[in-house]
Design an enzyme around this catalytic site. Structure first.
Site, PDB file in Angstrom:
ATOM      1  CG  HIS A 134      -2.095   0.916   1.081  1.00 39.34           C
ATOM      2  ND1 HIS A 134      -3.375   0.539   1.411  1.00 39.34           N
ATOM      3  CD2 HIS A 134      -2.205   2.192   0.631  1.00 39.34           C
ATOM      4  CE1 HIS A 134      -4.209   1.545   1.199  1.00 39.34           C
ATOM      5  NE2 HIS A 134      -3.513   2.556   0.719  1.00 39.34           N
ATOM      6  CG  HIS A 219      -9.073   5.274  -3.611  1.00 37.04           C
ATOM      7  ND1 HIS A 219      -9.850   6.314  -3.164  1.00 37.04           N
ATOM      8  CD2 HIS A 219      -8.113   5.091  -2.654  1.00 37.04           C
ATOM      9  CE1 HIS A 219      -9.390   6.748  -2.003  1.00 37.04           C
ATOM     10  NE2 HIS A 219      -8.335   6.018  -1.672  1.00 37.04           N
ATOM     11  CG  HIS A 272      -7.554   1.158   4.408  1.00 34.82           C
ATOM     12  ND1 HIS A 272      -8.742   1.157   3.730  1.00 34.82           N
ATOM     13  CD2 HIS A 272      -6.730   1.970   3.708  1.00 34.82           C
ATOM     14  CE1 HIS A 272      -8.644   1.941   2.676  1.00 34.82           C
ATOM     15  NE2 HIS A 272      -7.425   2.445   2.642  1.00 34.82           N
ATOM     16  CG  HIS A 320      -9.008  10.789   1.745  1.00 34.99           C
ATOM     17  ND1 HIS A 320      -8.990   9.960   0.653  1.00 34.99           N
ATOM     18  CD2 HIS A 320      -8.506  10.071   2.777  1.00 34.99           C
ATOM     19  CE1 HIS A 320      -8.517   8.778   1.014  1.00 34.99           C
ATOM     20  NE2 HIS A 320      -8.213   8.826   2.301  1.00 34.99           N
ATOM     21  CG  ASP A 360      -2.842   4.444   3.474  1.00 35.34           C
ATOM     22  OD1 ASP A 360      -2.601   5.004   2.396  1.00 35.34           O
ATOM     23  OD2 ASP A 360      -3.991   4.371   3.952  1.00 35.34           O
TER      24      ASP A 360
END
EC number: 3.5.1.5
Length: 567
Positions: A134, A219, A272, A320, A360
């Site tokens: 990731h 995503h 996740h 985000h 991540d």
């Protein structure tokens, strides 16, 4: 027969069968299950030692001996915890057993010759290089940070510090894929790039796989709709690549049940799985109970501590592209942070129900802490849940094998590269990490990439010896010149290789082919294939596995933390 004490033997050649070692400052203890040596015939390099001409070193030419030998190593892998010599030839592992000179020594299966370099493994724990599935390719310096933590393979996507990459692990389209392949060709680490799977027609996906993608990423920020999921998996089945998914937190395109219906029993890697990193709120964690889903965690929620929840909201707003002045954006962020599911995540890992750990990187996760946080979780679970089934008061071997598989063999299996990386086994790329037991999981003693040292802690360069302060991790010769191309690999689809992408782009790195992605299931995840029935209360967020509530307290103190990072 002459004998020496166990302590004297361990001081000279490292621990042997039945000896136990503590992992860093955790409450985890390994016990060596087998020693491949012939006692009295051990090999060791140095003044007055065995590996000398006519003694432990034979007279053979380079073609008949190993290029690199790691002596008396404690191998910690999913398949066992053993003591052995490790032979490396042409950058690959060719022997795990007893090294020496067959002209004068018995039971030798790894030949030492004049062409052999020696790495001293006495007293060191040896593991396979970690695999992080990731990676947001936000900056190239992540490669150094990952390597010095013990990770040698990056799988993910991106094009740099732009909005799309800050949020998603996607390298979209042919042009971006080509340019990123050309860029990562220069990194001293294995790389695989995801194409964008968020599209409802097949051609735009096929062209990305043919352009050299290792697999595909769906995503929610690009649209994780049922149609996109269905289409992406159709193409993945056709072209034998894996699909990773960050599902629809807002449940705009459908609820968890619609996503499962679109997946339709096909294998998919769910990122996740707990949900703080994204996915159907609040019940994406139910995917842990699906036999076709390969569930993974990212490291910011691992393990659950008194600080975990507090740090997440700000991280999420940044990653985000959310605006704290917009109530809907704040509500979106808050919907993902649930302390009850974060607590359950630790327990699901300990049960072997979550199969993979990842970072991540720079997008709510820390690229250099995959390994560290995996073992912190194992420690926390031992303290809170006790000895794992099959372990004893003397060792934690089963728990240790379960946790190391989460960042080595299982991510390799998930993405079709386990034939090349992911374990210490014959035929695999010699991506090997050596650890002093006191620093296990925190600071490696040596990072070997494709059989050559890539990074190492190194002292003052002007000193008379290598060890004087200040000691820093520094790049070594595997990172330089043409050597980096012969010690690192770019993974891509069969279609990309057959289309001549490496030749078209002039890629110099080794090329690894992805294979066998579409016929695996959660049952393929070694030591981590438990498929419980998961229930989640939508009001309290309490998670149950097979009817048992998964509840644990946050840690107030962890090992492998401040005491290791004062300097």
């Amino acid at each position: 027969m002459k004998t020496i004490s166990r302590q004297a033997y361990a001081d000279m050649f490292g621990p042997t069968t039945g000896d136990r070692l503590r992992l860093a400052d955790t409450e985890l203890f390994l016990e060596i299950e087998k020693d491949f040596t012939t006692y009295g015939e051990e090999v060791k390099f140095g003044g007055g030692k065995v590996i000398r001409d006519g003694m432990g070193q034979s007279q053979v030419v380079s073609a008949e001996c190993v290029d690199v030998l790691i002596t008396n190593a404690i191998i910690l892998d999913y398949w066992g915890i053993v003591k052995a010599d490790i032979g490396i030839k042409d950058g690959r592992i060719v022997g795990i057993g007893k090294a020496g000179n067959p002209d004068v020594q018995p039971n030798v299966d790894i030949v030492i010759g004049p062409g052999t370099e020696v790495v001293a493994g006495e007293g060191k724990i040896v593991t396979a290089g970690g695999i992080d599935t990731h990676i947001h390719f936000i900056c190239p310096q992540q490669a150094q940070e990952g390597l010095v933590s013990g990770v040698t393979t990056f799988i993910g996507g991106g094009t740099g510090p732009v909005a799309g990459t800050n949020a998603t692990t996607v390298t979209p389209g042919i042009w971006n894929m080509y340019r990123m392949l050309e860029a990562v060709d220069e990194l001293p680490i294995n790389v695989g790039l995801f194409g964008k799977g968020c599209v409802s027609q097949p051609e735009a996906i096929r062209e990305q796989i043919t352009a050299g993608a290792i697999g595909l990423k769906i995503h929610e920020d690009w649209g994780a709709t049922p149609m996109a999921i269905h289409n992406c998996l159709n193409v993945a089945d056709e072209m034998d690549v894996q699909v990773a998914i960050h599902s629809d937190t807002l449940n705009e395109g459908g609820f968890y049940e619609e996503t499962v219906k679109a997946i339709a029993g096909r294998v998919i890697h769910v990122f996740h799985t707990e949900g703080a990193g994204g996915g159907h709120a609040p019940d994406v964690i139910k995917s842990v109970g699906e036999p076709n889903i390969l569930p993974a965690s990212t490291n910011p929620t691992m393990p659950y501590t008194i600080n975990t929840v507090d740090e997440h909201l700000d991280m999420l707003m940044v990653c985000h592209h959310l605006d704290p002045s917009i109530p809907e954006d704040v509500a979106f962020a808050e919907s993902r942070i649930r302390r009850e599911t974060i607590a359950a995540e630790d327990i699901l890992h300990d049960m072997g129900a979550i199969s993979v750990m990842s970072s991540d990187s720079q997008a709510m996760g820390r690229v250099g802490e995959v390994i560290l946080r995996t073992w912190q979780c194992a420690h926390k679970m031992k303290l809170q849940r006790g000895t794992l089934a099959g372990d004893s008061a003397d060792n934690d071997n089963n728990r240790i094998k379960r946790y190391i598989a989460k960042y080595t063999i299982n991510p390799a299996l998930a993405h079709g590269i386990a034939h090349t990386v992911g374990s210490i086994e014959k035929g695999k790329l010699a991506d090997i990490v050596l650890w002093d037991p006191a620093f296990f999981g925190v600071k490696p003693a040596l990072i070997i990439k494709g059989g050559m040292v890539a990074y190492a802690p190194m002292g003052d360069i002007n000193a008379a010896i290598p060890t004087p302060q200040p000691v820093h991790y520094r790049p070594m010769y595997a990172c330089l010149g043409k050597a980096k191309y012969q010690t690192s690999m770019i993974f891509m689809s069969k279609a990309g290789i057959e289309a001549g992408v490496p030749e078209k782009l002039g890629l110099k790195s080794l090329i690894g082919r992805v294979e066998g992605c579409r016929h695996i299931t959660k049952a393929s995840m070694i030591h981590n294939n438990y498929v419980p029935h998961i229930e989640l209360d939508p009001q309290t967020y309490i998670v149950k596995a097979d009817g048992v509530p998964l509840v644990c307290e946050p840690a107030t103190e962890l090992p492998m933390a401040q005491r290791y990072f004062l300097f």
